[in-house]
Scaffold this motif. Structure first.
Motif, short mmCIF file in Angstrom:
data_model
loop_
_atom_site.label_atom_id
_atom_site.label_comp_id
_atom_site.label_asym_id
_atom_site.label_seq_id
_atom_site.Cartn_x
_atom_site.Cartn_y
_atom_site.Cartn_z
N ILE A 18 0.47 -1.00 0.19
CA ILE A 18 -0.16 0.16 -0.05
C ILE A 18 1.10 0.81 0.31
CG2 ILE A 18 -1.54 0.91 0.86
CD1 ILE A 18 -2.86 -0.90 2.34
N ILE A 19 0.71 1.98 -0.99
CA ILE A 19 1.00 3.94 -0.46
C ILE A 19 -0.03 4.42 -0.32
CG2 ILE A 19 3.05 3.28 -2.49
CD1 ILE A 19 1.18 4.86 -4.29
N VAL A 20 0.55 5.69 0.39
CA VAL A 20 -0.36 6.32 0.49
C VAL A 20 0.28 8.40 0.49
CG1 VAL A 20 0.13 6.98 3.78
CG2 VAL A 20 -2.16 7.56 2.66
N ILE A 21 -0.24 8.82 -0.32
CA ILE A 21 -0.14 10.13 -0.74
C ILE A 21 -0.24 11.20 -0.58
CG2 ILE A 21 0.70 11.60 -3.02
CD1 ILE A 21 0.44 9.12 -4.59
N ALA A 22 0.52 12.11 0.41
CA ALA A 22 -0.53 13.52 1.07
C ALA A 22 1.08 14.20 0.66
CB ALA A 22 0.20 12.94 2.09
N GLY A 23 0.13 15.01 -0.28
CA GLY A 23 0.88 16.33 -1.23
C GLY A 23 -0.39 17.55 -0.47
N THR A 24 -0.90 18.11 -1.56
CA THR A 24 -1.61 19.15 -0.77
C THR A 24 -2.97 18.29 -0.45
OG1 THR A 24 -0.84 20.93 -3.24
CG2 THR A 24 -3.29 20.24 -2.35
N GLY A 25 -3.55 17.31 -1.61
CA GLY A 25 -4.10 16.50 -0.81
C GLY A 25 -3.62 14.97 -0.19
N SER A 26 -4.70 14.04 -0.57
CA SER A 26 -3.85 12.84 0.21
C SER A 26 -5.27 11.44 -0.75
CB SER A 26 -4.40 12.64 1.27
OG SER A 26 -5.77 12.42 1.72
N ILE A 27 -4.22 10.39 -0.88
CA ILE A 27 -4.87 9.04 -0.99
C ILE A 27 -4.23 7.59 -1.28
CG2 ILE A 27 -3.54 9.26 -3.38
CD1 ILE A 27 -6.09 7.82 -4.75
N ALA A 28 -4.49 6.98 -0.41
CA ALA A 28 -4.70 5.51 -0.17
C ALA A 28 -4.64 4.47 -1.29
CB ALA A 28 -4.85 4.68 1.27
N PHE A 29 -3.72 3.96 -1.99
CA PHE A 29 -4.27 2.63 -3.18
C PHE A 29 -3.01 1.59 -2.76
CE2 PHE A 29 -3.34 1.35 -7.58
CZ PHE A 29 -4.40 0.94 -8.05
N GLY B 278 -9.80 7.54 -0.10
CA GLY B 278 -9.82 8.83 -0.33
C GLY B 278 -9.82 9.21 -2.05
N GLY B 279 -8.92 10.51 -1.86
CA GLY B 279 -8.53 11.23 -3.52
C GLY B 279 -9.67 11.94 -4.09
N GLU C 121 -4.10 14.40 14.01
CA GLU C 121 -5.38 14.12 13.81
C GLU C 121 -4.54 13.77 12.16
OE1 GLU C 121 -9.05 13.83 12.81
OE2 GLU C 121 -7.42 13.41 14.74
N SER C 122 -3.88 14.08 11.38
CA SER C 122 -3.37 14.42 10.02
C SER C 122 -3.61 12.47 9.89
CB SER C 122 -2.75 15.39 9.65
OG SER C 122 -2.93 16.60 9.84
N ALA C 123 -2.30 12.56 10.67
CA ALA C 123 -1.92 11.37 10.79
C ALA C 123 -2.52 9.81 10.67
CB ALA C 123 -0.46 11.31 11.81
N ARG C 124 -3.57 10.24 12.74
CA ARG C 124 -4.71 9.01 12.13
C ARG C 124 -6.04 9.28 11.01
NH1 ARG C 124 -10.17 8.74 13.06
NH2 ARG C 124 -10.38 11.00 13.04
N MET C 125 -5.57 10.07 10.40
CA MET C 125 -7.17 10.19 9.01
C MET C 125 -5.60 9.88 7.43
SD MET C 125 -9.72 11.23 10.05
CE MET C 125 -10.19 11.07 8.36
N LEU C 126 -4.59 9.79 7.80
CA LEU C 126 -3.91 9.19 6.67
C LEU C 126 -3.82 7.70 6.74
CD1 LEU C 126 -0.80 11.68 6.29
CD2 LEU C 126 -3.34 11.13 5.11
N SER C 127 -3.60 7.11 7.91
CA SER C 127 -3.56 5.93 8.89
C SER C 127 -4.84 5.50 8.63
CB SER C 127 -3.28 5.57 9.85
OG SER C 127 -4.67 5.88 11.15
N TYR C 128 -5.88 5.49 8.68
CA TYR C 128 -6.94 5.27 8.59
C TYR C 128 -7.65 4.56 7.18
CZ TYR C 128 -12.67 5.03 8.96
OH TYR C 128 -13.71 5.38 8.92
N TYR C 129 -6.96 5.89 6.05
CA TYR C 129 -7.49 5.11 4.60
C TYR C 129 -6.32 4.01 4.14
CZ TYR C 129 -9.40 10.27 2.87
OH TYR C 129 -10.11 10.87 3.05
N VAL C 130 -5.20 4.21 4.85
CA VAL C 130 -4.19 3.27 4.43
C VAL C 130 -4.95 1.53 5.10
CG1 VAL C 130 -2.48 1.65 5.20
CG2 VAL C 130 -2.38 3.72 4.73
#
Length: 318
Positions: free
Chosen positions: A121-132, A144-145, A232-241
């Motif tokens: 899995i990758i999670v991309i967090a630049g201006t926006g975010s997505i996990a794939f 996301g995304g 909270e940002s880290a939590r949301m990104l991990s939630y997508y993963v």
């Protein structure tokens, strides 16, 4: 007479730049092309820009193997674009001649590059975010995304938006005191939060996202409001993963998770994200192994049944 050589093309077309790589049948990179952004193709002017940028990349990447790239047919080509493939497929087929071709999104080639074609899995967090992610059976899933209105939690724009909300709450007299207020005002020479708010309303999202490092700066100086925003940002990104993981993998599988993007330059946020991933799905994070453009050319090789590993990959500019 020796048999003709097979060549493979990979293109990473994004919001800030476009990169093309050409590999031969052994996986050796034999050509590199770089140019400007090509992610928007609506309207006549944008279509012209797309053709100019991609053609420029092709000329650079094929100059050592063909005098005219229009006369070169690749064994396979993979083109990944920011914003998706729907509006770029027809144009790509006009420009690139290939026995096999895939036009896809930038998340897929970033995944292939970051994990060198392996499951994970990758999670991309630049201006926006997505996990794939993709599993061993080749099945993929995303989370996301969906843009700044309906998603992109944990991306830089979202981080700055929540920081500004905290500044406004302090100015209204009911929010906690935070050094985000003087830091953000100083960064834009704004006399008040209200002035800063109206300035940012008129700016593009990528410019707003550039204020993100200020949140990390404040967090590192002990500001609890900024620290909570990053947590909270880290939590949301991990939630997508976690959502992607549940779709693709068994709970006992340990797979690599590769964080990508400018948001993860914040050591505090990255550490919080790593902790969340270990806690929620029991997996470890890794740094990306290859660039998205290398991922695209690796996809092209695999499309042709070629299992060669890439060599001679140029360094990626960050």
């Amino acid at each position: 007479m020796s048999a003709p050589r097979h060549y493979y093309l990979g293109i990473d077309g994004g919001q800030s730049s476009t990169t093309a790589l050409v590999a031969n049948e052994t996986g050796a990179i034999v050509g590199v092309g770089r140019s400007g952004p090509c992610n928007h193709v609506t309207g006549a002017e944008a279509r012209t820009k797309f053709f100019e940028v991609v053609s420029d990349c092709l000329r650079q990447a094929t100059r050592a193997i063909a005098s005219n790239p229009a006369e070169l047919e690749f064994a396979a080509a993979c083109l990944g674009f920011s914003g998706g493939a729907e509006d770029k497929t027809a144009y790509s087929r006009e420009l690139v001649h290939s026995a096999r071709m895939k036009v896809t999104n930038d998340a897929e080639i970033a995944l292939t590059g970051a994990l060198a074609g392996e499951p994970g899995i990758i999670v991309i967090a630049g201006t926006g975010s997505i996990a794939f992610g993709r599993n061993a059976e080749g099945r993929s899933a995303r989370a996301g995304g969906w843009g700044y209105l309906f998603g992109d939690e944990g991306g830089a724009f979202d981080i700055v938006r929540r920081a500004l909300r905290a500044v406004l709450q302090q100015e209204e007299g009911w929010g906690p005191k935070t050094i985000l207020t003087p830091k953000l005002l100083l960064a834009n020479n704004s006399p008040s939060a209200n002035h800063l708010l109206h300035y940012l309303y008129a700016q593009p999202r990528n410019l707003i996202a550039m204020f993100g490092p200020i949140v990390t700066e404040c967090a590192n100086e002990g500001d609890s409001v900024a620290q909570n925003i990053l947590i909270e940002s880290a939590r949301m990104l991990s939630y997508y993963v976690e959502g992607v993981y549940r779709n693709l993998f068994r709970s006992s599988e340990r797979i690599p998770v590769a964080p990508i993007g400018g948001v993860f330059r914040s050591e505090r946020l990255r550490n919080a994200f790593d902790d969340q991933i270990r806690t929620t799905i029991g997996c470890d994070t890794i740094d990306p192994r290859l660039s998205p453009s290398a991922g695209a050319v690796l996809e092209a090789l695999r499309m042709d049944g070629n299992r060669s590993q890439l060599t001679g990959i140029p360094e990626t500019k960050t």
